[in-house]
Design an enzyme around this catalytic site. Structure first.
Site, PDB file in Angstrom:
ATOM      1  N   ASP A 124      47.359  39.011  32.207  1.00 51.39           N
ATOM      2  CA  ASP A 124      47.221  38.369  33.512  1.00 51.39           C
ATOM      3  C   ASP A 124      48.423  37.465  33.713  1.00 51.39           C
ATOM      4  O   ASP A 124      48.941  36.895  32.745  1.00 51.39           O
ATOM      5  CB  ASP A 124      45.937  37.542  33.582  1.00 51.39           C
ATOM      6  N   ASP A 142      43.457  43.550  39.252  1.00 55.16           N
ATOM      7  CA  ASP A 142      42.406  42.700  39.814  1.00 55.16           C
ATOM      8  C   ASP A 142      42.507  42.646  41.336  1.00 55.16           C
ATOM      9  O   ASP A 142      41.485  42.642  42.035  1.00 55.16           O
ATOM     10  CB  ASP A 142      42.490  41.285  39.236  1.00 55.16           C
TER      11      ASP A 142
END
Length: 191
Positions: A124, A142
Site C-alpha cells: 500500500d 483498492d
C-alpha cells in the site's frame, strides 16, 4: 450485452486494473520503500510505503499466519472466482453492472496476486486526508474495488428518488380503475 462485447469488457477491465496496480506497486516498492513520506497538495495526498499483512485497514494482521492465509488467500480467492464466474456467465447484468463486477474482481485479484507473491503482504502506498482525518493507506487495486462498488450502488437505483403518486392515482389504482388521456375511466369506455 452481447457475449463478445461483455467478454472484451471484462478482459479489458481485468487487464487494466491488475496491470496498473502491479506496475504502481512495483514503482512504489522501488522508489518509496526506503524514502520518507512524500506530501502533496498541502498534505491532502501522501505517498508512503507500507506492507499490509491484513485485509482492509490491516484488519486481521495480528491473526496467526495460517488463519490469515486461509481467510485472505483461500476464502478471498474462492469469492473472487465466484464473482468473476457470475459476471462472466450472467445474462441479466447491464454493462454498468458488468463493469462494476469486473473492477471489484480485478482489484481483488491483483491484491491476491501480490499477497501470494510477497509472502502474505500487500503493498500500500497512497493516503488521503485533511489534518488528522485521513484514510488508511491504500493502493490502485483498492481504488478499483471501491470504484466498482460505488458504480454498483449507483446502478442499483438505491439513490433514485421514489416516484410519488397523487391521491387520485392511489384511489383509482385501489379500485382497479385507470384513466385515459381524455379523463374517462376504462369502465366508462366499456359501457
Amino acid at each position: 450485452m452481447k457475449t463478445f462485447n461483455k467478454t472484451a469488457l471484462i478482459l479489458l477491465v481485468l487487464f487494466l486494473s491488475i496491470g496498473c496496480d502491479q506496475v504502481t506497486k512495483a514503482v512504489a516498492k522501488e522508489h518509496l520503500s526506503a524514502s520518507p513520506r512524500l506530501s502533496f497538495l498541502g498534505d491532502v495526498f501522501r505517498l508512503e510505503y507500507t506492507e499490509n499483512t491484513g485485509a482492509f485497514l490491516g484488519l486481521g494482521s495480528a491473526l496467526p499466519e495460517s488463519v490469515r492465509f486461509g481467510a485472505l488467500v483461500v476464502v478471498v480467492g474462492g469469492v473472487l472466482a465466484a464473482l468473476l464466474w457470475f459476471v462472466w456467465t450472467s445474462q441479466e447484468l447491464t454493462p454498468l453492472s458488468t463493469l462494476s463486477g469486473s473492477l471489484v474482481a480485478g482489484g481483488g485479484l491483483s491484491n491476491l496476486i501480490t499477497r501470494i507473491a510477497h509472502g502474505g503482504a500487500v503493498v500500500d502506498f497512497m493516503n488521503l486526508g485533511i489534518g488528522r482525518l485521513r484514510t488508511g493507506v491504500f493502493n490502485v487495486a483498492d481504488l478499483a474495488i471501491m470504484v466498482g462498488g460505488g458504480l454498483l450502488l449507483l446502478g442499483s437505483g438505491i439513490f433514485e428518488k421514489p416516484r410519488e403518486e397523487g391521491p387520485a392515482e392511489q384511489v383509482g389504482q385501489s379500485a382497479g380503475l385507470s384513466c385515459s388521456a381524455s379523463g374517462a375511466s376504462e369502465n366508462d369506455e366499456q359501457e
